[in-house]
Design a protein around this motif. Structure first.
Motif, PDB file in Angstrom:
ATOM      1  N   ASP A   1       0.818  -1.211   0.000  1.00 46.21           N
ATOM      2  CA  ASP A   1       0.000   0.000   0.000  1.00 46.21           C
ATOM      3  C   ASP A   1       0.855   1.265   0.000  1.00 46.21           C
ATOM      4  OD1 ASP A   1      -2.609  -1.154  -0.052  1.00 46.21           O
ATOM      5  OD2 ASP A   1      -2.387  -1.669   2.062  1.00 46.21           O
ATOM      6  N   VAL A   2       1.961   1.242   0.718  1.00 45.37           N
ATOM      7  CA  VAL A   2       2.858   2.400   0.717  1.00 45.37           C
ATOM      8  C   VAL A   2       3.429   2.607  -0.687  1.00 45.37           C
ATOM      9  CG1 VAL A   2       5.073   3.284   1.587  1.00 45.37           C
ATOM     10  CG2 VAL A   2       3.374   2.360   3.181  1.00 45.37           C
ATOM     11  N   LEU A   3       3.794   1.527  -1.349  1.00 49.26           N
ATOM     12  CA  LEU A   3       4.310   1.641  -2.717  1.00 49.26           C
ATOM     13  C   LEU A   3       3.268   2.286  -3.632  1.00 49.26           C
ATOM     14  CD1 LEU A   3       6.495   1.145  -4.856  1.00 49.26           C
ATOM     15  CD2 LEU A   3       5.538  -1.164  -5.141  1.00 49.26           C
ATOM     16  N   GLN A   4       2.025   1.849  -3.539  1.00 49.07           N
ATOM     17  CA  GLN A   4       0.974   2.430  -4.380  1.00 49.07           C
ATOM     18  C   GLN A   4       0.766   3.907  -4.064  1.00 49.07           C
ATOM     19  OE1 GLN A   4      -0.298   1.004  -7.086  1.00 49.07           O
ATOM     20  NE2 GLN A   4       1.188  -0.565  -6.535  1.00 49.07           N
ATOM     21  N   LEU A   5       0.800   4.274  -2.788  1.00 51.31           N
ATOM     22  CA  LEU A   5       0.640   5.669  -2.404  1.00 51.31           C
ATOM     23  C   LEU A   5       1.793   6.515  -2.932  1.00 51.31           C
ATOM     24  CD1 LEU A   5      -0.819   7.937  -0.890  1.00 51.31           C
ATOM     25  CD2 LEU A   5       0.446   7.220   1.178  1.00 51.31           C
ATOM     26  N   VAL A   6       3.008   6.029  -2.776  1.00 52.37           N
ATOM     27  CA  VAL A   6       4.178   6.772  -3.242  1.00 52.37           C
ATOM     28  C   VAL A   6       4.129   6.956  -4.762  1.00 52.37           C
ATOM     29  CG1 VAL A   6       6.694   6.605  -3.474  1.00 52.37           C
ATOM     30  CG2 VAL A   6       5.620   6.184  -1.262  1.00 52.37           C
ATOM     31  N   LYS A   7       3.756   5.914  -5.479  1.00 52.92           N
ATOM     32  CA  LYS A   7       3.612   6.029  -6.943  1.00 52.92           C
ATOM     33  C   LYS A   7       2.569   7.082  -7.297  1.00 52.92           C
ATOM     34  CE  LYS A   7       4.939   1.361  -8.416  1.00 52.92           C
ATOM     35  NZ  LYS A   7       4.426   0.098  -9.000  1.00 52.92           N
ATOM     36  N   ARG A   8       1.479   7.059  -6.580  1.00 60.47           N
ATOM     37  CA  ARG A   8       0.406   8.020  -6.856  1.00 60.47           C
ATOM     38  C   ARG A   8       0.856   9.454  -6.573  1.00 60.47           C
ATOM     39  NH1 ARG A   8      -5.780   7.216  -4.814  1.00 60.47           N
ATOM     40  NH2 ARG A   8      -6.619   9.066  -5.817  1.00 60.47           N
ATOM     41  N   VAL A   9       1.575   9.655  -5.493  1.00 65.34           N
ATOM     42  CA  VAL A   9       2.089  10.992  -5.180  1.00 65.34           C
ATOM     43  C   VAL A   9       3.052  11.440  -6.276  1.00 65.34           C
ATOM     44  CG1 VAL A   9       3.532  12.312  -3.564  1.00 65.34           C
ATOM     45  CG2 VAL A   9       1.707  10.809  -2.694  1.00 65.34           C
ATOM     46  N   ARG A  10       3.914  10.558  -6.718  1.00 68.86           N
ATOM     47  CA  ARG A  10       4.852  10.894  -7.793  1.00 68.86           C
ATOM     48  C   ARG A  10       4.114  11.317  -9.069  1.00 68.86           C
ATOM     49  NH1 ARG A  10       8.514  12.704  -5.469  1.00 68.86           N
ATOM     50  NH2 ARG A  10      10.016  11.430  -4.423  1.00 68.86           N
ATOM     51  N   GLU A  11       3.039  10.613  -9.396  1.00 67.67           N
ATOM     52  CA  GLU A  11       2.282  10.899 -10.620  1.00 67.67           C
ATOM     53  C   GLU A  11       1.413  12.145 -10.499  1.00 67.67           C
ATOM     54  OE1 GLU A  11       0.045   7.333 -11.235  1.00 67.67           O
ATOM     55  OE2 GLU A  11       1.835   6.147 -11.690  1.00 67.67           O
ATOM     56  N   SER A  12       0.824  12.361  -9.324  1.00 66.38           N
ATOM     57  CA  SER A  12      -0.210  13.385  -9.167  1.00 66.38           C
ATOM     58  C   SER A  12       0.250  14.668  -8.479  1.00 66.38           C
ATOM     59  CB  SER A  12      -1.384  12.811  -8.359  1.00 66.38           C
ATOM     60  OG  SER A  12      -1.897  11.667  -8.967  1.00 66.38           O
ATOM     61  N   CYS A  13       1.440  14.653  -7.913  1.00 68.31           N
ATOM     62  CA  CYS A  13       1.897  15.797  -7.118  1.00 68.31           C
ATOM     63  C   CYS A  13       3.320  16.188  -7.514  1.00 68.31           C
ATOM     64  CB  CYS A  13       1.846  15.459  -5.634  1.00 68.31           C
ATOM     65  SG  CYS A  13       0.246  14.859  -5.065  1.00 68.31           S
ATOM     66  N   PRO A  14       3.500  16.672  -8.726  1.00 70.34           N
ATOM     67  CA  PRO A  14       4.858  17.018  -9.162  1.00 70.34           C
ATOM     68  C   PRO A  14       5.493  18.067  -8.248  1.00 70.34           C
ATOM     69  CG  PRO A  14       3.206  17.857 -10.702  1.00 70.34           C
ATOM     70  CD  PRO A  14       2.485  17.016  -9.704  1.00 70.34           C
ATOM     71  N   GLY A  15       6.764  17.857  -7.975  1.00 67.25           N
ATOM     72  CA  GLY A  15       7.519  18.798  -7.159  1.00 67.25           C
ATOM     73  C   GLY A  15       7.440  18.561  -5.665  1.00 67.25           C
ATOM     74  N   LYS A  16       6.613  17.610  -5.238  1.00 69.19           N
ATOM     75  CA  LYS A  16       6.512  17.321  -3.809  1.00 69.19           C
ATOM     76  C   LYS A  16       7.533  16.245  -3.432  1.00 69.19           C
ATOM     77  CE  LYS A  16       2.849  19.907  -3.569  1.00 69.19           C
ATOM     78  NZ  LYS A  16       2.948  21.272  -3.108  1.00 69.19           N
ATOM     79  N   ASP A  17       8.220  16.450  -2.312  1.00 69.77           N
ATOM     80  CA  ASP A  17       9.168  15.435  -1.876  1.00 69.77           C
ATOM     81  C   ASP A  17       8.498  14.442  -0.936  1.00 69.77           C
ATOM     82  OD1 ASP A  17       9.068  16.690   0.621  1.00 69.77           O
ATOM     83  OD2 ASP A  17      11.075  17.525   0.496  1.00 69.77           O
ATOM     84  N   ILE A  18       9.136  13.291  -0.773  1.00 70.12           N
ATOM     85  CA  ILE A  18       8.613  12.230   0.088  1.00 70.12           C
ATOM     86  C   ILE A  18       9.716  11.810   1.062  1.00 70.12           C
ATOM     87  CG2 ILE A  18       7.625   9.912   0.207  1.00 70.12           C
ATOM     88  CD1 ILE A  18       6.652  10.347  -2.711  1.00 70.12           C
ATOM     89  N   TRP A  19       9.411  11.925   2.350  1.00 67.92           N
ATOM     90  CA  TRP A  19      10.312  11.492   3.413  1.00 67.92           C
ATOM     91  C   TRP A  19       9.706  10.265   4.067  1.00 67.92           C
ATOM     92  CZ3 TRP A  19      13.858  14.913   6.599  1.00 67.92           C
ATOM     93  CH2 TRP A  19      14.422  15.926   5.817  1.00 67.92           C
ATOM     94  N   LEU A  20      10.557   9.314   4.467  1.00 69.77           N
ATOM     95  CA  LEU A  20      10.083   8.078   5.086  1.00 69.77           C
ATOM     96  C   LEU A  20      11.017   7.678   6.223  1.00 69.77           C
ATOM     97  CD1 LEU A  20       8.672   5.021   3.235  1.00 69.77           C
ATOM     98  CD2 LEU A  20      10.360   4.683   5.032  1.00 69.77           C
ATOM     99  N   TRP A  21      10.418   7.367   7.375  1.00 70.12           N
ATOM    100  CA  TRP A  21      11.157   6.863   8.535  1.00 70.12           C
ATOM    101  C   TRP A  21      10.925   5.365   8.656  1.00 70.12           C
ATOM    102  CZ3 TRP A  21      10.246  11.914   8.237  1.00 70.12           C
ATOM    103  CH2 TRP A  21      11.083  12.800   8.896  1.00 70.12           C
ATOM    104  N   THR A  22      11.999   4.608   8.898  1.00 69.91           N
ATOM    105  CA  THR A  22      11.890   3.162   9.076  1.00 69.91           C
ATOM    106  C   THR A  22      12.905   2.677  10.099  1.00 69.91           C
ATOM    107  OG1 THR A  22      11.887   1.008   7.957  1.00 69.91           O
ATOM    108  CG2 THR A  22      13.471   2.623   7.163  1.00 69.91           C
ATOM    109  N   GLY A  23      12.562   1.598  10.778  1.00 72.13           N
ATOM    110  CA  GLY A  23      13.505   0.955  11.680  1.00 72.13           C
ATOM    111  C   GLY A  23      14.450   0.012  10.964  1.00 72.13           C
ATOM    112  N   TYR A  24      14.129  -0.319   9.711  1.00 67.68           N
ATOM    113  CA  TYR A  24      15.014  -1.168   8.918  1.00 67.68           C
ATOM    114  C   TYR A  24      16.219  -0.350   8.469  1.00 67.68           C
ATOM    115  CZ  TYR A  24      10.826  -4.060   8.715  1.00 67.68           C
ATOM    116  OH  TYR A  24       9.725  -4.801   9.050  1.00 67.68           O
TER     117      TYR A  24
END
Length: 160
Positions: free
Chosen positions: A84-107
């Protein structure tokens, strides 16, 4: 995927004004975690198409210029969340040009599996590593403990 909280306007979890989604599910369960209520993957609320559409609308709302999307948790790269995160990130990339994406993970970046890597290939900034209470350092930007590493993948991003 479930989520615990969504902030359409957030100035704490990354640079600038952002939309922030706290997902459910974290297998790291770090001692001293400030967000223990997000550990169970089935806790919180179901992440729906309506919520995804709301995030896109909020990111594109010209009344509040937002710099981007923050994904935290829980852990966005938890196995229950990756698709689901992958689908959301893809959608943001397609629909929100110029917006950055930050992600926090314990991995840790070097140990990510192929599905997790697919998400990371589409984001701008990854903060990785478990929170280690003994290495807690409130003076660090964007990190809770000194072992965590900030990876900038977009060379145009301002390094904070």
């Amino acid at each position: 995927m479930n989520y615990h909280q969504y902030y359409p306007v957030d100035v704490v979890n990354g640079p600038g004004t952002r939309c922030t989604l706290f997902v459910s599910g974290c297998e790291h369960q770090c001692r001293g975690c400030y967000n223990q209520s997000t550990w169970r993957p089935d806790s919180g609320h179901p992440f729906t198409e309506d919520m995804a559409a709301q995030i896109i609308r909020d990111l594109n709302d010209p009344r509040i210029p937002r710099r981007g999307l923050t994904l935290s948790g829980g852990d966005p790269l938890h196995p229950a969340n990756v698709a689901d995160v992958l689908q959301l990130v893809k959608r943001v990339r397609e629909s929100c040009p110029g917006k950055d994406i930050w992600l926090w993970t314990g991995y840790v970046l070097a140990e990510l599996n192929p599905a997790q890597q697919a998400v990371v290939q589409l984001i701008d900034v990854l903060i990785d590593g478990k929170y280690i209470q003994a290495e807690r350092d409130p003076s660090l930007n964007w990190r809770g403990s000194a072992n965590q590493v900030i990876h900038y993948f977009d060379t145009n991003d301002v390094k904070c």
